[in-house]
Design a protein around this motif. Structure first.
Motif, PDB file in Angstrom:
ATOM      1  N   HIS A   1       0.690  -1.126  -0.166  1.00  0.00           N
ATOM      2  CA  HIS A   1      -0.024   0.062  -0.010  1.00  0.00           C
ATOM      3  C   HIS A   1       0.913   1.344   0.098  1.00  0.00           C
ATOM      4  CE1 HIS A   1      -4.346   0.214   0.853  1.00  0.00           C
ATOM      5  NE2 HIS A   1      -4.287   1.152   0.139  1.00  0.00           N
ATOM      6  N   ARG A   2       0.237   2.461   0.338  1.00  0.00           N
ATOM      7  CA  ARG A   2       1.127   3.567   0.402  1.00  0.00           C
ATOM      8  C   ARG A   2       0.331   4.548   1.146  1.00  0.00           C
ATOM      9  NH1 ARG A   2       0.173   5.995  -5.779  1.00  0.00           N
ATOM     10  NH2 ARG A   2      -2.143   5.348  -5.866  1.00  0.00           N
ATOM     11  N   ARG A   3       0.763   5.986   1.497  1.00  0.00           N
ATOM     12  CA  ARG A   3       0.200   6.577   2.484  1.00  0.00           C
ATOM     13  C   ARG A   3      -1.243   7.106   2.185  1.00  0.00           C
ATOM     14  NH1 ARG A   3       3.344   9.716  -1.168  1.00  0.00           N
ATOM     15  NH2 ARG A   3       2.359  11.764  -1.794  1.00  0.00           N
ATOM     16  N   GLN A   4      -1.527   7.131   0.982  1.00  0.00           N
ATOM     17  CA  GLN A   4      -3.023   7.428   0.787  1.00  0.00           C
ATOM     18  C   GLN A   4      -4.005   6.424   1.286  1.00  0.00           C
ATOM     19  OE1 GLN A   4      -0.377   7.664  -1.482  1.00  0.00           O
ATOM     20  NE2 GLN A   4      -0.565   9.562  -2.595  1.00  0.00           N
ATOM     21  N   ALA A   5      -3.411   5.266   1.920  1.00  0.00           N
ATOM     22  CA  ALA A   5      -4.389   4.436   2.307  1.00  0.00           C
ATOM     23  C   ALA A   5      -5.017   5.176   3.691  1.00  0.00           C
ATOM     24  CB  ALA A   5      -3.653   3.185   2.919  1.00  0.00           C
ATOM     25  N   TRP A   6      -4.398   6.001   4.092  1.00  0.00           N
ATOM     26  CA  TRP A   6      -4.927   6.788   5.209  1.00  0.00           C
ATOM     27  C   TRP A   6      -5.804   8.123   5.208  1.00  0.00           C
ATOM     28  CZ3 TRP A   6      -4.740   4.464  10.005  1.00  0.00           C
ATOM     29  CH2 TRP A   6      -3.620   3.295   9.968  1.00  0.00           C
ATOM     30  N   ARG A   7      -5.905   8.329   3.920  1.00  0.00           N
ATOM     31  CA  ARG A   7      -6.506   9.723   3.424  1.00  0.00           C
ATOM     32  C   ARG A   7      -7.984   9.734   4.142  1.00  0.00           C
ATOM     33  NH1 ARG A   7      -6.556  10.519  -2.778  1.00  0.00           N
ATOM     34  NH2 ARG A   7      -4.405  11.094  -2.127  1.00  0.00           N
ATOM     35  N   PRO A   8      -8.788   8.644   4.176  1.00  0.00           N
ATOM     36  CA  PRO A   8     -10.070   8.784   4.598  1.00  0.00           C
ATOM     37  C   PRO A   8     -10.201   9.209   6.236  1.00  0.00           C
ATOM     38  CG  PRO A   8      -9.951   6.683   3.382  1.00  0.00           C
ATOM     39  CD  PRO A   8      -8.469   7.097   3.517  1.00  0.00           C
ATOM     40  N   VAL A   9      -9.229   9.132   6.948  1.00  0.00           N
ATOM     41  CA  VAL A   9      -9.068   9.343   8.505  1.00  0.00           C
ATOM     42  C   VAL A   9      -8.317  10.601   8.540  1.00  0.00           C
ATOM     43  CG1 VAL A   9      -9.141   7.001   8.926  1.00  0.00           C
ATOM     44  CG2 VAL A   9      -7.011   8.185   8.880  1.00  0.00           C
ATOM     45  N   LEU A  10      -7.640  11.159   7.778  1.00  0.00           N
ATOM     46  CA  LEU A  10      -6.682  12.480   7.887  1.00  0.00           C
ATOM     47  C   LEU A  10      -7.487  13.440   8.692  1.00  0.00           C
ATOM     48  CD1 LEU A  10      -4.328  12.233   4.854  1.00  0.00           C
ATOM     49  CD2 LEU A  10      -3.805  11.900   7.070  1.00  0.00           C
ATOM     50  N   ARG A  11      -8.595  13.965   7.874  1.00  0.00           N
ATOM     51  CA  ARG A  11      -9.554  15.069   8.282  1.00  0.00           C
ATOM     52  C   ARG A  11      -9.736  14.980   9.547  1.00  0.00           C
ATOM     53  NH1 ARG A  11     -13.126  17.418   3.363  1.00  0.00           N
ATOM     54  NH2 ARG A  11     -11.383  18.121   2.051  1.00  0.00           N
ATOM     55  N   MET A  12     -10.305  13.761  10.255  1.00  0.00           N
ATOM     56  CA  MET A  12     -10.792  13.588  11.493  1.00  0.00           C
ATOM     57  C   MET A  12      -9.479  13.680  12.651  1.00  0.00           C
ATOM     58  SD  MET A  12     -13.328  10.271  10.647  1.00  0.00           S
ATOM     59  CE  MET A  12     -13.743  10.315   8.920  1.00  0.00           C
ATOM     60  N   LEU A  13      -8.355  13.220  12.170  1.00  0.00           N
ATOM     61  CA  LEU A  13      -7.020  13.210  12.998  1.00  0.00           C
ATOM     62  C   LEU A  13      -6.442  14.660  13.198  1.00  0.00           C
ATOM     63  CD1 LEU A  13      -5.630   9.755  12.149  1.00  0.00           C
ATOM     64  CD2 LEU A  13      -6.827  10.355  13.927  1.00  0.00           C
ATOM     65  N   ASP A  14      -6.562  15.244  12.066  1.00  0.00           N
ATOM     66  CA  ASP A  14      -5.845  16.501  12.210  1.00  0.00           C
ATOM     67  C   ASP A  14      -6.652  17.898  12.948  1.00  0.00           C
ATOM     68  OD1 ASP A  14      -7.416  17.698  10.074  1.00  0.00           O
ATOM     69  OD2 ASP A  14      -5.852  17.505   8.617  1.00  0.00           O
ATOM     70  N   THR A  15      -7.533  17.486  13.490  1.00  0.00           N
ATOM     71  CA  THR A  15      -8.403  18.347  14.239  1.00  0.00           C
ATOM     72  C   THR A  15      -7.786  18.383  15.577  1.00  0.00           C
ATOM     73  OG1 THR A  15     -10.020  16.680  15.055  1.00  0.00           O
ATOM     74  CG2 THR A  15     -10.737  18.030  13.293  1.00  0.00           C
ATOM     75  N   ALA A  16      -6.947  17.345  15.953  1.00  0.00           N
ATOM     76  CA  ALA A  16      -6.488  17.499  17.262  1.00  0.00           C
ATOM     77  C   ALA A  16      -4.698  16.995  17.150  1.00  0.00           C
ATOM     78  CB  ALA A  16      -6.968  16.001  17.984  1.00  0.00           C
ATOM     79  N   HIS A  17      -4.432  16.615  16.021  1.00  0.00           N
ATOM     80  CA  HIS A  17      -2.914  16.306  16.249  1.00  0.00           C
ATOM     81  C   HIS A  17      -2.414  16.855  14.582  1.00  0.00           C
ATOM     82  CE1 HIS A  17      -2.970  13.555  19.343  1.00  0.00           C
ATOM     83  NE2 HIS A  17      -4.152  13.086  18.934  1.00  0.00           N
ATOM     84  N   ASP A  18      -0.981  16.940  14.618  1.00  0.00           N
ATOM     85  CA  ASP A  18      -0.378  17.262  13.440  1.00  0.00           C
ATOM     86  C   ASP A  18      -0.062  15.877  12.890  1.00  0.00           C
ATOM     87  OD1 ASP A  18       0.025  19.969  13.871  1.00  0.00           O
ATOM     88  OD2 ASP A  18       1.571  19.757  14.725  1.00  0.00           O
ATOM     89  N   VAL A  19      -0.431  15.451  12.085  1.00  0.00           N
ATOM     90  CA  VAL A  19      -0.272  14.207  11.247  1.00  0.00           C
ATOM     91  C   VAL A  19       0.616  14.055  10.136  1.00  0.00           C
ATOM     92  CG1 VAL A  19      -1.949  12.179  10.304  1.00  0.00           C
ATOM     93  CG2 VAL A  19      -2.875  13.767  11.914  1.00  0.00           C
ATOM     94  N   ILE A  20       1.312  12.775  10.245  1.00  0.00           N
ATOM     95  CA  ILE A  20       2.161  12.454   9.314  1.00  0.00           C
ATOM     96  C   ILE A  20       1.824  11.321   8.408  1.00  0.00           C
ATOM     97  CG2 ILE A  20       4.694  12.056   8.397  1.00  0.00           C
ATOM     98  CD1 ILE A  20       5.509  14.021  10.848  1.00  0.00           C
ATOM     99  N   ALA A  21       1.526  11.103   7.376  1.00  0.00           N
ATOM    100  CA  ALA A  21       1.357   9.612   6.793  1.00  0.00           C
ATOM    101  C   ALA A  21       2.581   9.504   5.833  1.00  0.00           C
ATOM    102  CB  ALA A  21      -0.037   9.776   6.028  1.00  0.00           C
ATOM    103  N   LEU A  22       3.195   8.417   5.870  1.00  0.00           N
ATOM    104  CA  LEU A  22       4.327   8.411   5.190  1.00  0.00           C
ATOM    105  C   LEU A  22       4.469   7.084   4.211  1.00  0.00           C
ATOM    106  CD1 LEU A  22       6.510   6.031   6.544  1.00  0.00           C
ATOM    107  CD2 LEU A  22       6.880   7.741   8.126  1.00  0.00           C
ATOM    108  N   ASP A  23       5.170   7.107   3.176  1.00  0.00           N
ATOM    109  CA  ASP A  23       5.284   5.877   2.268  1.00  0.00           C
ATOM    110  C   ASP A  23       6.495   5.160   2.904  1.00  0.00           C
ATOM    111  OD1 ASP A  23       3.137   6.476   0.437  1.00  0.00           O
ATOM    112  OD2 ASP A  23       4.801   7.912  -0.700  1.00  0.00           O
ATOM    113  N   LEU A  24       6.264   3.758   3.326  1.00  0.00           N
ATOM    114  CA  LEU A  24       7.345   3.020   3.696  1.00  0.00           C
ATOM    115  C   LEU A  24       8.415   3.019   2.578  1.00  0.00           C
ATOM    116  CD1 LEU A  24       5.424   0.432   5.801  1.00  0.00           C
ATOM    117  CD2 LEU A  24       6.988   2.295   6.685  1.00  0.00           C
ATOM    118  N   PRO A  25       9.390   2.812   2.642  1.00  0.00           N
ATOM    119  CA  PRO A  25      10.552   2.593   1.770  1.00  0.00           C
ATOM    120  C   PRO A  25      10.157   1.588   0.781  1.00  0.00           C
ATOM    121  CG  PRO A  25      11.809   2.970   3.709  1.00  0.00           C
ATOM    122  CD  PRO A  25      10.234   2.861   4.298  1.00  0.00           C
ATOM    123  N   GLY A  26       9.955   1.654  -0.451  1.00  0.00           N
ATOM    124  CA  GLY A  26       9.677   0.662  -1.465  1.00  0.00           C
ATOM    125  C   GLY A  26       8.363   1.101  -1.978  1.00  0.00           C
TER     126      GLY A  26
END
Length: 253
Positions: free
Chosen positions: A8-33
């Motif tokens: 997969h890749r960082r975009q897998a987390w896109r559905p939850v980003l807006r909910m999480l960034d109301t309380a946190h600075d959020v980093i979704a990264l691409d694992l190497p490869g």
């Protein structure tokens, strides 16, 4: 910090980003490869322990001393390994690898063996097969909690990752053989498992709880192996529940 699963890749987390960034600075990264991140060269070390080291180095470069971690599948194992090293404030993991045993792992091992055969098939044929109605139906059934939901119609297996020597084919045997064996995890841990996970059995959640005695277990009804795609609000709530408990505890001292 959000860590995705194998292939997969960082975009897998896109559905939850807006909910999480109301309380946190959020980093979704691409694992190497995966995604926009390159893998080590052929012949160089590339296994789960190496990935854990790589994420730890990435956190150090950003000045993240003990971030909250959330991970899915392979990403869940990486989050737990970092937690065991004492470099995480908390870990919220969804269907982490490393807790299935015996016959439960047969499917993953057979998949690993089958990849060697698939890698010898020309890519245009692999892609055409993966895009067929039958294989798209199989992909929905394997990867999603409810394969009949209309917005899952674009789900398919990515046949391009099966080329010989690709990051996916290099890591898949490591994933199939991996077990979580750390003796101690001191930070708060939440283990979430979709009750319709058809890749890693939900029974493994009980083993995770036995291994990490203080872990909070969360059942994710209606979710498959990638719960962020099935019920993002439920996934966000599990993560926020973990981080909130840590911050409330710190405020008392």
């Amino acid at each position: 910090m959000l860590l995705h699963g194998l292939g997969h890749r960082r975009q897998a987390w896109r559905p939850v980003l807006r909910m999480l960034d109301t309380a946190h600075d959020v980093i979704a990264l691409d694992l190497p490869g995966f995604g926009a991140s390159s893998a080590p060269g052929a012949g160089e070390r590339y296994d789960i322990a190496w990935l854990v080291d790589a994420v730890e180095r990435f956190c150090a470069r950003l000045g993240l001393r003990r971030p909250h971690l959330a991970g899915n599948s392979l990403g869940g194992a990486i989050a737990l390994e970092l937690a065991a090293r004492g470099t995480a404030a908390s870990a919220t993991v969804f269907s982490p690898i490393g807790f299935t045993v015996g016959p439960e792992n047969v499917g993953n091992r057979l998949l690993t063996l089958g990849m060697g055969v698939a890698a010898r098939v020309p890519e245009h044929i692999r892609v055409a097969v993966a895009d067929s109605p039958l294989m798209r139906t199989v992909a929905r059934r394997v990867l999603r909690g409810d394969p009949d939901i209309r917005h899952h119609n674009d789900v398919r297996f990515d046949a391009t990752v099966l080329s010989a020597g690709s990051p996916f084919t290099r890591l898949a045997p490591e994933v199939a053989a991996y077990s979580f064996t750390a003796d101690t995890v001191e930070c708060p841990v939440t283990v979430g498992w979709g009750d319709r996970d058809r890749i890693l059995t939900p029974r493994a959640a009980r083993r995770a709880a036995a291994r990490i005695a203080h872990a909070r277990l969360v059942s994710l009804p209606g979710c498959g192996h990638v719960p962020m795609a099935d019920r993002p609000a439920l996934v966000s709530a599990a993560i926020m529940g973990t981080t909130r408990a840590v911050e409330q505890s710190a405020a008392r001292f």
